[in-house]
Design a protein around this motif. Sequence first.
Motif, mmCIF file in Angstrom:
data_model
loop_
_atom_site.group_PDB
_atom_site.id
_atom_site.type_symbol
_atom_site.label_atom_id
_atom_site.label_comp_id
_atom_site.label_asym_id
_atom_site.label_seq_id
_atom_site.Cartn_x
_atom_site.Cartn_y
_atom_site.Cartn_z
ATOM 1 N N ASN A 102 0.821 -1.226 0.000
ATOM 2 C CA ASN A 102 0.000 0.000 0.000
ATOM 3 C C ASN A 102 0.850 1.269 0.000
ATOM 4 O O ASN A 102 0.312 2.378 0.043
ATOM 5 N N PRO A 151 2.824 3.257 2.077
ATOM 6 C CA PRO A 151 2.458 4.375 2.963
ATOM 7 C C PRO A 151 3.401 5.575 2.852
ATOM 8 O O PRO A 151 2.998 6.708 3.135
ATOM 9 N N LYS A 170 10.315 6.186 6.766
ATOM 10 C CA LYS A 170 10.879 5.206 7.706
ATOM 11 C C LYS A 170 11.563 4.087 6.931
ATOM 12 O O LYS A 170 10.906 3.333 6.231
ATOM 13 N N VAL A 199 16.695 6.114 8.681
ATOM 14 C CA VAL A 199 16.704 4.728 9.161
ATOM 15 C C VAL A 199 16.134 4.676 10.581
ATOM 16 O O VAL A 199 16.565 5.413 11.461
ATOM 17 N N VAL A 200 15.118 3.817 10.763
ATOM 18 C CA VAL A 200 14.502 3.716 12.091
ATOM 19 C C VAL A 200 14.949 2.477 12.857
ATOM 20 O O VAL A 200 14.765 2.386 14.062
ATOM 21 N N SER A 201 15.525 1.502 12.148
ATOM 22 C CA SER A 201 15.915 0.285 12.848
ATOM 23 C C SER A 201 17.013 -0.438 12.089
ATOM 24 O O SER A 201 17.063 -0.393 10.866
ATOM 25 N N GLU A 218 18.313 -4.075 11.683
ATOM 26 C CA GLU A 218 17.930 -5.460 11.985
ATOM 27 C C GLU A 218 19.137 -6.388 11.954
ATOM 28 O O GLU A 218 20.154 -6.080 11.340
ATOM 29 N N GLN A 251 9.996 -8.717 7.092
ATOM 30 C CA GLN A 251 8.842 -8.795 7.997
ATOM 31 C C GLN A 251 8.278 -7.408 8.315
ATOM 32 O O GLN A 251 7.076 -7.174 8.224
ATOM 33 N N LYS A 252 9.151 -6.472 8.662
ATOM 34 C CA LYS A 252 8.666 -5.152 9.076
ATOM 35 C C LYS A 252 8.099 -4.368 7.902
ATOM 36 O O LYS A 252 7.147 -3.607 8.058
ATOM 37 N N LEU A 274 4.655 -5.881 6.964
ATOM 38 C CA LEU A 274 3.592 -5.474 7.889
ATOM 39 C C LEU A 274 3.283 -3.981 7.780
ATOM 40 O O LEU A 274 2.402 -3.472 8.446
ATOM 41 N N GLY A 275 4.059 -3.281 6.956
ATOM 42 C CA GLY A 275 3.808 -1.856 6.758
ATOM 43 C C GLY A 275 4.372 -0.959 7.835
ATOM 44 O O GLY A 275 4.078 0.232 7.875
ATOM 45 N N GLU A 276 5.197 -1.512 8.721
ATOM 46 C CA GLU A 276 5.752 -0.676 9.796
ATOM 47 C C GLU A 276 6.843 0.240 9.262
ATOM 48 O O GLU A 276 6.995 1.363 9.727
ATOM 49 N N ALA A 277 7.615 -0.274 8.311
ATOM 50 C CA ALA A 277 8.634 0.567 7.683
ATOM 51 C C ALA A 277 8.145 0.907 6.282
ATOM 52 O O ALA A 277 7.434 0.128 5.652
ATOM 53 N N ASP A 278 8.533 2.090 5.779
ATOM 54 C CA ASP A 278 8.109 2.516 4.443
ATOM 55 C C ASP A 278 8.943 1.865 3.348
ATOM 56 O O ASP A 278 8.489 1.739 2.220
ATOM 57 N N ARG A 317 1.507 0.203 12.925
ATOM 58 C CA ARG A 317 0.834 1.253 12.142
ATOM 59 C C ARG A 317 -0.484 0.798 11.537
ATOM 60 O O ARG A 317 -1.443 1.543 11.448
ATOM 61 N N PHE A 318 -0.491 -0.491 11.088
ATOM 62 C CA PHE A 318 -1.705 -1.010 10.475
ATOM 63 C C PHE A 318 -2.301 -2.127 11.333
ATOM 64 O O PHE A 318 -3.076 -2.941 10.861
ATOM 65 N N PHE A 342 9.376 1.118 16.775
ATOM 66 C CA PHE A 342 10.626 1.883 16.662
ATOM 67 C C PHE A 342 10.743 2.980 17.722
ATOM 68 O O PHE A 342 11.531 3.899 17.578
ATOM 69 N N GLY A 395 12.268 -2.833 17.123
ATOM 70 C CA GLY A 395 13.402 -2.670 16.238
ATOM 71 C C GLY A 395 14.685 -2.458 17.013
ATOM 72 O O GLY A 395 14.740 -2.705 18.222
ATOM 73 N N ASN A 396 15.704 -1.995 16.320
ATOM 74 C CA ASN A 396 17.006 -1.812 16.950
ATOM 75 C C ASN A 396 17.623 -0.523 16.443
ATOM 76 O O ASN A 396 18.013 -0.440 15.285
ATOM 77 N N PHE A 397 17.671 0.496 17.303
ATOM 78 C CA PHE A 397 18.372 1.714 16.925
ATOM 79 C C PHE A 397 19.081 2.264 18.158
ATOM 80 O O PHE A 397 18.463 2.396 19.211
#
Lengths: 274, 275
Positions: free
Chosen positions: A126, A128, A143, A182-184, A186, A194-195, A198-202, B125-126, B142, B224-226
């Motif tokens: 989608n 985002p 993100k 960058v938010v994470s 891995e 995975q992230k 699931l739409g958590e990261a753009d 988020r979703f 995050f 996450g990891n930051f």
Amino acid sequence: MKHFPRIFLIAVVGCMLLAAYGASSTPGGTPTPATTSITLNVFAATSLTESFNAIATAYHQMHPNVTIKFNYNGSQILEQQIANSAPADVFASADSANMTKASDAGLVNTSRIFVKNRLVVILPINNPGNITSLKDLAKKGIKIDLEATAVPAGKYSRQVLDNLSKSPGYGASYASAVLSNVVSLEDNVKAVVQKVQLGEADAGFVYRTDVTAAVASKLKVIDIPDPYNVIAQYPIAVVKSSTHASEAQAFISFVLSPAGQTILAKYHFITTSV
Amino acid sequence: MPLPLQKQFSAHNTWSRWSARLLVGVLAASFFLFIGIPLAALVIREPPALLWLAISQPEALQAVQLSIITTSISTLLTVVFGLPVAYVLARLRFPGRAVLETLVTMPTVLPPVVAGVALLITFGRFGLLGRYLSPLGITLPFTTVAVVMAQIFVASPFFINSAKAGLEQLDRRYELAAYTLRASPLYAFRRIVFPLIRPALLSGIGLAWARALGELGATITFAGNFPGTTETTPIAVYIAAESNLESAVALSVVLLAISFGLLLALRLGRNRIRG
């Protein structure tokens, strides 16, 4: 409460029976062929999971006496396991660095590159972050999920960003702008998939082969042009301590053969011209 | 010539007493060694100077600091929300209580990564609930908040079960006596119940805190990891172990030292109250 111990006892006995059943049924399940059956332990990088499973099925059909057991993990972990004398016959690494490490330590025979892989950018279906090109990754507020620098894919992603920064189309500040999104970080590529899925990261940087059939419908893929991309080389070698060296070599030959390469290509690997 | 009966008995008793002691001693000692040697192996693997160097890296300090802050908050919230849960489960009889009791323990059974996925598809988020939060400008993954949530999710059962056991073993007559003396429920809890279950609460706090300190799977999946925002010490150890085993071991030693100090302090505090 009074019946608790009895119930507990029944549960324990039940578990033991189950365990005994499991233990006894395993050896009974494998028929003994006329020729001596052997098991090859193949230590392979996680990104090879789907393709190597398919190769093993094909190989077992041709050589019914050879059963292939896989140990999939990060190449750096596999290298450590082999160094600590885990029973491996074949080592297939996702990068040359870990194969060189194993070979320098005298753990493996001469290795050969059997396949290559390239990085892509993935987006949730989608979208985002409203990303349509690699340039959009530098937009403020996006993100981005990346692998840590210790992971080969993380190292390659940063190389790609550096390569893009050197091109006039992107500008020198491109890499730092993307990295500030960058938010994470891995610990493996699948976590990025995975992230993003699931739409958590753009957006995320992964290998093309990580966009497997199982997740393809949930992801959009943006290709990174080859001149800027980092092509990961996958070497394979017989482990020196193997007690089935000739069978291990035969398996590697199959991986390198047109039949093996066709299977790998099906999973989006770049095959080597044999 | 047979011994007199009495003597025979006492000889037999002494023998069985000593053999029982020996058995217990051997079993206990071998277990202490089983737990102790791997931990000692971590501590003595690297020379102290190298340990110190690895620990004094800014990233390492940042991770340790984040771990201490997040686990303090998560343990505090676990007590605030977990104590009423323990009370309800220990004291009230209602249909579905057994189901709730089992439900509360589930996070300890779940592989932590799965716990992380559960949190992600709920608060992401979703996610089921997260999708109503994001229009309000709230996104949890995050963030440090997500780290605390993951720790509570995974560690709170340890506190709840311990507190519940304490409440169940409590002799209610003391409390009822207070009520006959017209004590308010709150007063009775504060002055009678709380002091009596304090050892159970402290051991529950210790367990939950230690579990939160070691939390890795749920945190890295959900938060996450930051560095600085979500990279707790176990995550830093895990990532470091991929490339630099020395610094991973050094950080593990710090984690061990913190946990050991914390648990020991709680234990000593508990014993002092008892004695």
